[in-house]
Design a protein around this motif. Structure first.
Motif, short mmCIF file in Angstrom:
data_model
loop_
_atom_site.label_atom_id
_atom_site.label_comp_id
_atom_site.label_asym_id
_atom_site.label_seq_id
_atom_site.Cartn_x
_atom_site.Cartn_y
_atom_site.Cartn_z
N ALA A 14 0.83 -1.20 0.00
CA ALA A 14 0.00 0.00 0.00
C ALA A 14 0.87 1.26 0.00
CB ALA A 14 -0.93 0.00 1.21
N ARG A 15 1.98 1.22 0.71
CA ARG A 15 2.88 2.39 0.72
C ARG A 15 3.46 2.64 -0.67
NH1 ARG A 15 5.73 1.22 6.52
NH2 ARG A 15 4.25 2.43 7.75
N LYS A 16 3.78 1.57 -1.38
CA LYS A 16 4.30 1.72 -2.74
C LYS A 16 3.23 2.33 -3.66
CE LYS A 16 7.66 -1.96 -2.34
NZ LYS A 16 8.02 -3.33 -2.71
N LEU A 17 1.98 1.89 -3.48
CA LEU A 17 0.89 2.45 -4.28
C LEU A 17 0.69 3.93 -3.99
CD1 LEU A 17 -1.79 -0.38 -4.16
CD2 LEU A 17 -0.44 0.33 -6.13
N VAL A 18 0.80 4.31 -2.72
CA VAL A 18 0.64 5.71 -2.33
C VAL A 18 1.76 6.55 -2.95
CG1 VAL A 18 0.80 7.30 -0.37
CG2 VAL A 18 -0.69 5.31 -0.24
N ASP A 19 2.97 6.04 -2.91
CA ASP A 19 4.09 6.77 -3.53
C ASP A 19 3.87 6.95 -5.02
OD1 ASP A 19 5.40 7.05 -1.12
OD2 ASP A 19 6.71 5.32 -1.43
N LEU A 40 -8.48 12.29 -4.82
CA LEU A 40 -9.52 11.48 -4.18
C LEU A 40 -9.05 10.04 -4.03
CD1 LEU A 40 -12.44 11.38 -3.13
CD2 LEU A 40 -13.14 10.82 -5.46
N VAL A 41 -8.43 9.50 -5.07
CA VAL A 41 -7.89 8.15 -4.99
C VAL A 41 -6.81 8.08 -3.91
CG1 VAL A 41 -6.55 6.42 -6.26
CG2 VAL A 41 -8.44 7.58 -7.37
N LEU A 42 -5.96 9.09 -3.85
CA LEU A 42 -4.90 9.12 -2.84
C LEU A 42 -5.49 9.14 -1.43
CD1 LEU A 42 -1.91 9.36 -2.08
CD2 LEU A 42 -2.16 11.84 -2.28
N SER A 43 -6.54 9.91 -1.22
CA SER A 43 -7.13 9.97 0.12
C SER A 43 -7.73 8.61 0.52
CB SER A 43 -8.19 11.06 0.20
OG SER A 43 -9.30 10.75 -0.60
N ARG A 44 -8.33 7.89 -0.45
CA ARG A 44 -8.84 6.55 -0.15
C ARG A 44 -7.70 5.58 0.16
NH1 ARG A 44 -12.60 5.17 -5.02
NH2 ARG A 44 -11.56 6.95 -5.92
N GLN A 45 -6.61 5.69 -0.59
CA GLN A 45 -5.46 4.82 -0.33
C GLN A 45 -4.86 5.10 1.05
OE1 GLN A 45 -2.87 5.63 -3.64
NE2 GLN A 45 -3.78 4.01 -4.91
N LEU A 46 -4.79 6.37 1.42
CA LEU A 46 -4.25 6.72 2.74
C LEU A 46 -5.15 6.22 3.86
CD1 LEU A 46 -2.88 10.30 2.03
CD2 LEU A 46 -1.55 8.24 2.49
N ALA A 47 -6.47 6.28 3.65
CA ALA A 47 -7.40 5.79 4.66
C ALA A 47 -7.25 4.28 4.83
CB ALA A 47 -8.83 6.15 4.27
N ARG A 48 -7.08 3.58 3.72
CA ARG A 48 -6.88 2.13 3.77
C ARG A 48 -5.57 1.81 4.47
NH1 ARG A 48 -4.61 -1.81 0.37
NH2 ARG A 48 -5.60 -3.82 0.66
N LEU A 49 -4.53 2.58 4.18
CA LEU A 49 -3.23 2.37 4.82
C LEU A 49 -3.33 2.59 6.32
CD1 LEU A 49 -0.22 1.78 4.48
CD2 LEU A 49 0.11 4.21 4.00
N ASP A 50 -4.05 3.61 6.74
CA ASP A 50 -4.24 3.86 8.17
C ASP A 50 -4.94 2.68 8.84
OD1 ASP A 50 -2.99 6.30 8.07
OD2 ASP A 50 -4.85 7.46 7.90
N GLY A 51 -5.93 2.11 8.14
CA GLY A 51 -6.63 0.94 8.68
C GLY A 51 -5.71 -0.26 8.83
N LEU A 52 -4.85 -0.46 7.84
CA LEU A 52 -3.91 -1.58 7.90
C LEU A 52 -2.90 -1.38 9.03
CD1 LEU A 52 -3.17 -2.13 4.11
CD2 LEU A 52 -4.30 -3.74 5.65
N ILE A 53 -2.44 -0.15 9.23
CA ILE A 53 -1.49 0.12 10.31
C ILE A 53 -2.16 -0.12 11.66
CG2 ILE A 53 -0.19 1.96 11.44
CD1 ILE A 53 0.46 2.99 8.59
N GLY A 54 -3.41 0.27 11.78
CA GLY A 54 -4.14 0.01 13.02
C GLY A 54 -4.30 -1.48 13.28
#
Length: 75
Positions: A14-19, A40-54
């Motif tokens: 997910a971090r690679k996708l965000v980059d 908008l896509v970036l914000s969804r990716q960041l939200a998903r990444l936050d969920g995975l980190i949690g």
């Protein structure tokens, strides 16, 4: 339930996708194009990444910590 290793691998992916998405946004900005959809896509990716980190943090608390000897050997 996912194990810790698979969640860590998914976070890395997910971090690679965000980059990549951030680089795409910069390219759009340089080309003087609209970046609203990409952001908008970036914000969804960041939200998903936050969920995975949690989820990773939750799994780390549940699993007992492995003891390691100095030098990092696991045997």
């Amino acid at each position: 339930m996912a194990n810790l290793a698979s969640v860590r691998a998914e976070i890395d992916r997910a971090r690679k996708l965000v980059d990549r998405q951030r680089r795409d946004i910069l390219a759009l900005q340089r080309a003087d194009r609209s970046t609203a959809d990409a952001e908008l896509v970036l914000s969804r990716q960041l939200a998903r990444l936050d969920g995975l980190i949690g989820e990773r943090n939750r799994l780390q608390q549940v699993q007992p910590a492995r003891r390691r000897v100095l030098g990092g050997r696991s045997w």
